[in-house]
Scaffold this motif. Structure first.
Motif, PDB file in Angstrom:
ATOM      1  N   ASP A  68       0.857  -1.180   0.000  1.00 25.68           N
ATOM      2  CA  ASP A  68       0.000   0.000   0.000  1.00 25.68           C
ATOM      3  C   ASP A  68       0.890   1.226   0.000  1.00 25.68           C
ATOM      4  OD1 ASP A  68      -2.852  -0.728   0.054  1.00 25.68           O
ATOM      5  OD2 ASP A  68      -2.286  -1.873   1.831  1.00 25.68           O
ATOM      6  N   PRO A  93      -0.887   1.294   4.871  1.00 29.20           N
ATOM      7  CA  PRO A  93      -0.219   2.542   4.486  1.00 29.20           C
ATOM      8  C   PRO A  93       0.862   3.012   5.448  1.00 29.20           C
ATOM      9  CG  PRO A  93      -2.604   2.751   4.312  1.00 29.20           C
ATOM     10  CD  PRO A  93      -2.324   1.435   4.950  1.00 29.20           C
ATOM     11  N   THR A 182      -5.284   0.813  -4.051  1.00 26.84           N
ATOM     12  CA  THR A 182      -4.118   1.043  -3.205  1.00 26.84           C
ATOM     13  C   THR A 182      -4.518   2.013  -2.086  1.00 26.84           C
ATOM     14  OG1 THR A 182      -2.733   0.799  -5.156  1.00 26.84           O
ATOM     15  CG2 THR A 182      -1.696   1.755  -3.195  1.00 26.84           C
ATOM     16  N   ARG A 183      -4.275   1.594  -0.855  1.00 27.23           N
ATOM     17  CA  ARG A 183      -4.607   2.445   0.289  1.00 27.23           C
ATOM     18  C   ARG A 183      -3.449   3.400   0.577  1.00 27.23           C
ATOM     19  NH1 ARG A 183      -5.670  -1.555   4.945  1.00 27.23           N
ATOM     20  NH2 ARG A 183      -3.824  -2.435   4.009  1.00 27.23           N
ATOM     21  N   HIS A 184      -3.802   4.650   0.832  1.00 33.19           N
ATOM     22  CA  HIS A 184      -2.833   5.675   1.230  1.00 33.19           C
ATOM     23  C   HIS A 184      -3.292   6.271   2.552  1.00 33.19           C
ATOM     24  CE1 HIS A 184      -0.486   5.880  -2.514  1.00 33.19           C
ATOM     25  NE2 HIS A 184      -1.630   5.594  -3.125  1.00 33.19           N
TER      26      HIS A 184
END
Length: 185
Positions: A68, A93, A182-184
């Motif tokens: 991530d 993240p 995609t994790r931020h």
């Protein structure tokens, strides 16, 4: 043991090793998500493409598995090559961050939209096609001609127009639901 016998054994081992490596690489490739990959939609101005990008989504692959907060930074390198630094965090993240460096060369001088990228030295290069991008270079959709890899990139980790970008992914023939968001932080 005769030298010719040893060479035959070693030759067989080498062929088996190469065959095994090929089979492993074929077996670990992601499934095809677009059988008719389009040609890039428009030319790329490399100077405007350089800089930092945040990965919004990707077709999951073995070399990014579980990452991530993925970013990609492109810079001008020696000999006209493009230097690449990709980073990502394992376990979410805020997880431990790792980086990998690579390089790219432009293979289509007419549009600058097709590149060859290498992160593992000269033994492996991959196609990197900028399939489409915003006129202001605020987002980019990147794939390759085999239809197995896709990355959706933006200049911000959480762009306001993320839904419109994903609609463009679908217009290019990709199943957006096959992508991993995609994790931020």
């Amino acid at each position: 043991m005769k030298q010719s016998t040893v060479l035959k054994i070693l030759g067989g081992v080498t062929v088996a090793a190469i065959g095994g490596a090929f089979a492993y690489s074929r077996a670990t490739r992601p499934p095809m998500i677009n059988a008719k990959v389009p040609e890039p939609a428009k030319p790329v101005e490399i100077e405007r493409y350089l800089g930092k990008w945040y990965e919004l989504a990707r077709h999951e692959n073995r070399f990014e598995k579980g990452l991530d907060a993925v970013t990609a930074e492109y810079a001008t390198g020696p000999g006209g090559k493009i230097q690449i630094t990709n980073g990502g965090s394992q376990g979410g993240p805020k997880g431990e961050r790792s980086f990998v460096e690579g390089k790219a060369i432009i293979v289509d001088d007419e549009t600058n939209a097709k590149l060859k990228v290498s992160f593992f030295g000269p033994f492996y290069t991959g196609d990197y096609w900028v399939l489409d991008h915003a006129d202001d270079y605020s987002w980019s959709i990147v794939g390759e001609p085999g239809g197995r890899y896709l990355w959706v990139l933006a200049r911000e980790a959480h762009p306001a127009n993320a839904e419109a970008i994903m609609k463009r992914v679908e217009e290019l023939g990709y199943d957006r639901w096959a992508l991993r968001v995609t994790r931020h932080a």
